[in-house]
Design a protein around this motif. Structure first.
Motif, PDB file in Angstrom:
ATOM      1  N   THR A  17     113.572  61.108 -10.106  1.00  0.00           N
ATOM      2  CA  THR A  17     113.892  62.339 -10.830  1.00  0.00           C
ATOM      3  C   THR A  17     113.328  63.573 -10.134  1.00  0.00           C
ATOM      4  O   THR A  17     112.182  63.552  -9.685  1.00  0.00           O
ATOM      5  CB  THR A  17     113.318  62.281 -12.265  1.00  0.00           C
ATOM      6  OG1 THR A  17     113.762  61.094 -12.919  1.00  0.00           O
ATOM      7  CG2 THR A  17     113.757  63.500 -13.079  1.00  0.00           C
ATOM      8  N   VAL A  18     114.135  64.626 -10.069  1.00  0.00           N
ATOM      9  CA  VAL A  18     113.661  65.938  -9.634  1.00  0.00           C
ATOM     10  C   VAL A  18     114.260  66.977 -10.573  1.00  0.00           C
ATOM     11  O   VAL A  18     115.468  66.973 -10.824  1.00  0.00           O
ATOM     12  CB  VAL A  18     114.066  66.265  -8.182  1.00  0.00           C
ATOM     13  CG1 VAL A  18     113.823  67.746  -7.885  1.00  0.00           C
ATOM     14  CG2 VAL A  18     113.295  65.416  -7.191  1.00  0.00           C
ATOM     15  N   GLU A  74     101.093  72.872 -18.266  1.00  0.00           N
ATOM     16  CA  GLU A  74     102.160  73.411 -17.422  1.00  0.00           C
ATOM     17  C   GLU A  74     102.783  72.319 -16.562  1.00  0.00           C
ATOM     18  O   GLU A  74     103.934  72.445 -16.134  1.00  0.00           O
ATOM     19  CB  GLU A  74     101.614  74.528 -16.530  1.00  0.00           C
ATOM     20  CG  GLU A  74     101.217  75.789 -17.292  1.00  0.00           C
ATOM     21  CD  GLU A  74     100.753  76.895 -16.366  1.00  0.00           C
ATOM     22  OE1 GLU A  74     100.697  76.649 -15.128  1.00  0.00           O
ATOM     23  OE2 GLU A  74     100.452  77.994 -16.864  1.00  0.00           O
ATOM     24  N   GLY A  75     102.027  71.256 -16.355  1.00  0.00           N
ATOM     25  CA  GLY A  75     102.554  70.127 -15.583  1.00  0.00           C
ATOM     26  C   GLY A  75     103.491  69.234 -16.362  1.00  0.00           C
ATOM     27  O   GLY A  75     104.128  68.346 -15.786  1.00  0.00           O
ATOM     28  N   GLY A  76     103.576  69.443 -17.681  1.00  0.00           N
ATOM     29  CA  GLY A  76     104.538  68.697 -18.486  1.00  0.00           C
ATOM     30  C   GLY A  76     104.016  67.459 -19.164  1.00  0.00           C
ATOM     31  O   GLY A  76     104.792  66.678 -19.712  1.00  0.00           O
ATOM     32  N   GLY A  83     107.197  70.738 -13.222  1.00  0.00           N
ATOM     33  CA  GLY A  83     106.313  69.654 -13.625  1.00  0.00           C
ATOM     34  C   GLY A  83     105.337  69.232 -12.546  1.00  0.00           C
ATOM     35  O   GLY A  83     105.485  69.552 -11.358  1.00  0.00           O
ATOM     36  N   ASP A  84     104.331  68.492 -12.975  1.00  0.00           N
ATOM     37  CA  ASP A  84     103.297  67.950 -12.097  1.00  0.00           C
ATOM     38  C   ASP A  84     103.925  66.863 -11.231  1.00  0.00           C
ATOM     39  O   ASP A  84     104.200  65.759 -11.703  1.00  0.00           O
ATOM     40  CB  ASP A  84     102.162  67.380 -12.955  1.00  0.00           C
ATOM     41  CG  ASP A  84     101.010  66.841 -12.136  1.00  0.00           C
ATOM     42  OD1 ASP A  84     101.170  66.648 -10.915  1.00  0.00           O
ATOM     43  OD2 ASP A  84      99.942  66.590 -12.732  1.00  0.00           O
ATOM     44  N   GLU A 104     113.912  64.957 -19.087  1.00  0.00           N
ATOM     45  CA  GLU A 104     114.356  66.144 -18.345  1.00  0.00           C
ATOM     46  C   GLU A 104     113.556  66.374 -17.067  1.00  0.00           C
ATOM     47  O   GLU A 104     114.115  66.727 -16.031  1.00  0.00           O
ATOM     48  CB  GLU A 104     114.282  67.382 -19.228  1.00  0.00           C
ATOM     49  CG  GLU A 104     115.259  67.364 -20.399  1.00  0.00           C
ATOM     50  CD  GLU A 104     115.290  68.690 -21.132  1.00  0.00           C
ATOM     51  OE1 GLU A 104     115.204  69.740 -20.471  1.00  0.00           O
ATOM     52  OE2 GLU A 104     115.384  68.677 -22.379  1.00  0.00           O
ATOM     53  N   THR A 105     112.262  66.189 -17.136  1.00  0.00           N
ATOM     54  CA  THR A 105     111.401  66.477 -15.984  1.00  0.00           C
ATOM     55  C   THR A 105     110.991  65.233 -15.205  1.00  0.00           C
ATOM     56  O   THR A 105     110.576  65.338 -14.053  1.00  0.00           O
ATOM     57  CB  THR A 105     110.119  67.191 -16.433  1.00  0.00           C
ATOM     58  OG1 THR A 105     109.354  66.297 -17.266  1.00  0.00           O
ATOM     59  CG2 THR A 105     110.449  68.466 -17.210  1.00  0.00           C
ATOM     60  N   GLY A 106     111.059  64.068 -15.842  1.00  0.00           N
ATOM     61  CA  GLY A 106     110.595  62.843 -15.202  1.00  0.00           C
ATOM     62  C   GLY A 106     109.094  62.674 -15.218  1.00  0.00           C
ATOM     63  O   GLY A 106     108.566  61.728 -14.619  1.00  0.00           O
TER      64      GLY A 106
END
Length: 377
Positions: A299-300, A126-128, A290-291, A154-156
């Protein structure tokens, strides 16, 4: 007044010092690197060799391990598809990758599947990020390649490349990473010698578009057994035919050298921007994606309850330019495959936006942005 650009994960501004190098080789030193009969060609050749050294130095490679390409997409294709012939000959037709890879990895993997390869698409937390233990568990005797991005666009979220490299150990599978988002930013991360192949793009490190590289490290004295995808010349050790774009290559080299030299300074600048951004938006109750302990400083990815991404971007378009997914799949309005792989529902994924900045980003009135968003929440 135009909106402030906050989409640096899609592409970065051109660093002024890099622009100067680019223009010099476009307008003054415009010789063909392959011309061996005059000084123009000799100077062009020297510029290309210098750029190889500059790019190689960032990841601790050798100049002859750098193959110039048009960017990370081509590099990914050359890495994945370029190994396929040798993989067939060796009986290693199994590939491991993740469900959150860029389409420039997922689509070549799909092409390999269509040609008879077996591909394992690993889920992520779930943290990516993908668990290195999952990579190890997926390894088979016939695994020929493992491809895991260095950080998600996308999530960094950074991926555990060091742990994956350790898990691979002396397994013969080649280890490839799409390093477009971290090259020149996360210096130590890419210097692990167990990473055989690295893909990079110039326009992610404040260089021009249309230039990148594949770093193909030797194992001892053996190079990865890449085969060309195009034909028509002997450039780049026969792997990438065509006249070398000297100006673009020289600019990539300059961008790489500057990025390495100033990486820590730029990281600190980006971290300061992040602190300001989060202080302004936190009272609005954003849901962060993301984690956050693994997210890059610039990135956010976030969402606000009750506000979908399209409405959010319209609401702030005169203030900031942000995105709701990968620029390479912007024509698609389906929920992000990355966010879906992290367990988000369609509605949750469609609410997310990405804000990404850099050391060249103009000062942002974060309070004004927060006030604008508050009107819609």
């Amino acid at each position: 007044m135009s909106a402030i650009y906050l989409d640096c994960n899609a592409t970065t501004p051109l660093e002024p010092r890099v622009r100067d190098v680019l223009m010099h080789f476009l307008t003054e030193e415009f010789g063909n690197e392959g011309s061996r009969t005059h000084a123009y060609g000799a100077r062009a050749k020297q510029a290309v060799q210098n750029a190889r050294d500059q790019v190689a130095m960032v990841v601790g490679a050798q100049r002859d391990e750098v193959i110039f390409t048009s960017g990370a997409t081509e590099s990914n294709n050359l890495a994945l598809l370029g190994l396929s012939a040798a993989a067939r000959e060796q009986g290693r037709c199994h590939v491991i990758t993740t469900a959150i890879e860029h389409k420039a990895v997922l689509e070549p993997c799909a092409a390999l599947e269509h040609s008879g390869f077996s591909v394992t698409y690993l889920p992520v937390t779930e943290g990516g990020w993908v668990d290195a233990k999952a990579v190890c568990a997926a390894l088979r005797p016939d695994t020929g390649l493992v491809s895991v991005m260095a950080a998600n666009n996308e999530t960094g979220v950074r991926q555990p490349l060091a742990e994956i490299a350790e898990a691979l150990g002396d397994h013969p599978a080649y280890f490839h990473t799409d390093a477009a988002q971290v090259f020149g930013k996360e210096i130590d991360m890419l210097r692990n010698k167990r990473i055989d192949l690295l893909s990079i793009s110039g326009h992610k490190i404040y260089g021009p578009k249309g230039i990148g590289a594949l770093i193909a490290r030797r194992r001892g004295y053996e190079r990865p057994p890449l085969r060309p995808l195009m034909f028509g010349g002997s450039q780049e050790r026969g792997l990438r035919p065509g006249t070398l774009p000297v100006a673009l290559i020289a600019a990539l080299g300059a961008a790489a050298e500057i990025s390495q030299r100033e990486a820590e300074k730029r990281r600190a600048q980006c971290a300061a921007v992040r602190t300001q951004l989060m202080a302004a938006l936190e009272p609005l109750g954003p849901r962060l994606t993301g984690d956050q302990s693994q997210v890059m400083e610039h990135t956010v990815n976030l969402a606000f309850p009750g506000l979908d991404s399209e409405a959010l971007m319209v609401a702030v378009k005169d203030l900031v330019a942000i995105s709701n997914g990968s620029a390479c799949t912007s024509a698609s309005y389906t929920p992000s495959h990355v966010l879906k792989a992290m367990g988000l529902s369609d509605d949750e994924a469609n609410a997310c936006v990405r804000i990404s900045w850099c050391h060249l980003t103009e000062s942002v009135e974060w309070g004004a942005l927060a006030d604008r968003l508050r009107q819609f929440l």
